[in-house]
Design a protein around this motif. Structure first.
Motif, PDB file in Angstrom:
ATOM      1  N   ARG A  19      -2.807   8.208   5.378  1.00 55.88           N
ATOM      2  CA  ARG A  19      -2.662   8.471   6.814  1.00 55.88           C
ATOM      3  C   ARG A  19      -3.779   9.367   7.322  1.00 55.88           C
ATOM      4  NH1 ARG A  19       3.880   9.338   7.960  1.00 55.88           N
ATOM      5  NH2 ARG A  19       4.521   7.250   7.211  1.00 55.88           N
ATOM      6  N   ARG A  47       2.814   1.245  -7.916  1.00 59.48           N
ATOM      7  CA  ARG A  47       3.475   1.031  -6.628  1.00 59.48           C
ATOM      8  C   ARG A  47       2.847   1.893  -5.543  1.00 59.48           C
ATOM      9  NH1 ARG A  47       9.936   1.275  -6.203  1.00 59.48           N
ATOM     10  NH2 ARG A  47       9.606  -0.627  -7.441  1.00 59.48           N
ATOM     11  N   ALA A  48       2.559   3.153  -5.861  1.00 63.05           N
ATOM     12  CA  ALA A  48       1.919   4.036  -4.886  1.00 63.05           C
ATOM     13  C   ALA A  48       0.540   3.518  -4.524  1.00 63.05           C
ATOM     14  CB  ALA A  48       1.825   5.459  -5.446  1.00 63.05           C
ATOM     15  N   VAL A  50      -0.506   0.402  -4.618  1.00 63.63           N
ATOM     16  CA  VAL A  50      -0.332  -0.798  -3.782  1.00 63.63           C
ATOM     17  C   VAL A  50      -0.020  -0.412  -2.345  1.00 63.63           C
ATOM     18  CG1 VAL A  50       1.182  -2.773  -3.353  1.00 63.63           C
ATOM     19  CG2 VAL A  50       0.322  -2.325  -5.672  1.00 63.63           C
ATOM     20  N   ASN A  51       0.812   0.591  -2.164  1.00 65.18           N
ATOM     21  CA  ASN A  51       1.179   1.022  -0.804  1.00 65.18           C
ATOM     22  C   ASN A  51      -0.023   1.600  -0.060  1.00 65.18           C
ATOM     23  OD1 ASN A  51       3.851   0.202  -1.018  1.00 65.18           O
ATOM     24  ND2 ASN A  51       4.554   2.182  -1.793  1.00 65.18           N
ATOM     25  N   ILE A  52      -0.885   2.329  -0.754  1.00 64.38           N
ATOM     26  CA  ILE A  52      -2.092   2.857  -0.117  1.00 64.38           C
ATOM     27  C   ILE A  52      -2.996   1.705   0.318  1.00 64.38           C
ATOM     28  CG2 ILE A  52      -4.213   4.166  -0.496  1.00 64.38           C
ATOM     29  CD1 ILE A  52      -2.617   6.014  -2.346  1.00 64.38           C
ATOM     30  N   LYS A  54      -2.073  -1.335   1.026  1.00 62.65           N
ATOM     31  CA  LYS A  54      -1.428  -1.998   2.162  1.00 62.65           C
ATOM     32  C   LYS A  54      -1.670  -1.249   3.463  1.00 62.65           C
ATOM     33  CE  LYS A  54       2.350  -4.419  -0.218  1.00 62.65           C
ATOM     34  NZ  LYS A  54       3.822  -4.512  -0.388  1.00 62.65           N
ATOM     35  N   ASP A  55      -1.706   0.075   3.391  1.00 62.58           N
ATOM     36  CA  ASP A  55      -1.930   0.884   4.587  1.00 62.58           C
ATOM     37  C   ASP A  55      -3.358   0.748   5.113  1.00 62.58           C
ATOM     38  OD1 ASP A  55       0.645   1.874   4.662  1.00 62.58           O
ATOM     39  OD2 ASP A  55       0.167   3.730   3.603  1.00 62.58           O
ATOM     40  N   ARG A  78      -1.528  -7.429  -4.971  1.00 61.85           N
ATOM     41  CA  ARG A  78      -0.258  -7.023  -4.357  1.00 61.85           C
ATOM     42  C   ARG A  78      -0.464  -6.264  -3.059  1.00 61.85           C
ATOM     43  NH1 ARG A  78       2.998  -3.608  -8.372  1.00 61.85           N
ATOM     44  NH2 ARG A  78       4.415  -3.582  -6.581  1.00 61.85           N
ATOM     45  N   GLY A  79      -1.591  -5.555  -2.954  1.00 64.92           N
ATOM     46  CA  GLY A  79      -1.850  -4.779  -1.745  1.00 64.92           C
ATOM     47  C   GLY A  79      -2.505  -5.565  -0.632  1.00 64.92           C
TER      48      GLY A  79
END
Length: 218
Positions: A19, A47-48, A50-52, A54-55, A78-79
């Motif tokens: 962010r 997982r963390a 992948v989320n970064i 995706k963001d 995945r991202g």
């Protein structure tokens, strides 16, 4: 309309807070013709990671650039990234790792490789059918190969091989000579993100150096 055949490739700082980095990344991608962004992550939690990705991937992709993840191919897939970049300097059997990554990424995504400690290893990577090789990027301890070494090796590769070459510029002063060596991409890391006037100013300066040092393609 013409444009230089050499393009700019950004290497992110190690991202822990997507962010906080998102507005900086958006401004950088909007500053000029950025071909790709290599996203460096510091978490071992898949997982963390992948989320970064995706963001941040949509920011880069919406600007017309490719987001490449410095890490496992699975995280890139995945991202929703455009590819993965593998550092093979510490791998005992990089051919198998590259083959496995290619099987996950192809044909939609890019496979890049760095950590090439010798010409021989670079040629082995090229034989693995990667999409690009990178020379001169920071080592794991943060040190950087001499600019003269990167210039020599990148120029050698660009003159002989058809696989695209990315050459890392430690400073903005190194951008022009690397572009003139015939590489397809010049990479910029901390020199962009820590510029006193901000990343946009650094990117504008780098693009001007590229344009002044390479011929234009139709």
């Amino acid at each position: 309309m013409t444009k230089p055949f050499c393009r700019l490739y950004l290497v992110s700082p190690a991202v822990t807070d997507p962010r906080a980095f998102a507005p900086v990344l958006k401004a950088a991608c909007a500053a000029g013709d950025v071909a790709a962004v290599l996203l460096r992550l510091v978490t071992d939690d898949e997982r963390a990671a992948v989320n970064i990705v995706k963001d941040l991937a949509p920011i880069v992709q919406d600007a017309g650039a490719a987001l490449i993840v410095a890490g496992p191919a699975a995280v890139a897939v995945r991202g929703g990234a455009d590819g993965a970049h593998l550092d093979i300097r510490s791998m005992e059997e990089p051919a198998g790792v590259l083959e496995d990554a290619a099987s996950q990424l192809r044909p939609q995504r890019i496979l890049g490789v760095g950590g090439l400690k010798s010409r021989h290893i670079a040629m082995q990577a090229g034989e693995a059918d990667v999409d690009y090789v990178m020379f001169g990027e920071p080592r794991p301890d943060g040190s950087i190969p001499p600019a003269s070494e990167t210039l020599e090796r990148a120029g050698w590769w660009a003159a002989i091989f058809s696989i695209p070459c990315v050459a890392f510029a430690p400073t903005l002063d190194d951008v022009g000579p690397l572009a003139a060596a015939g590489v397809e991409f010049v990479a910029l890391g901390d020199a962009a993100w820590t510029h006193p006037a901000g990343p946009a100013a650094a990117i504008s300066e780098a693009l001007a150096s590229i344009a002044a040092n390479v011929p234009a393609e139709p």
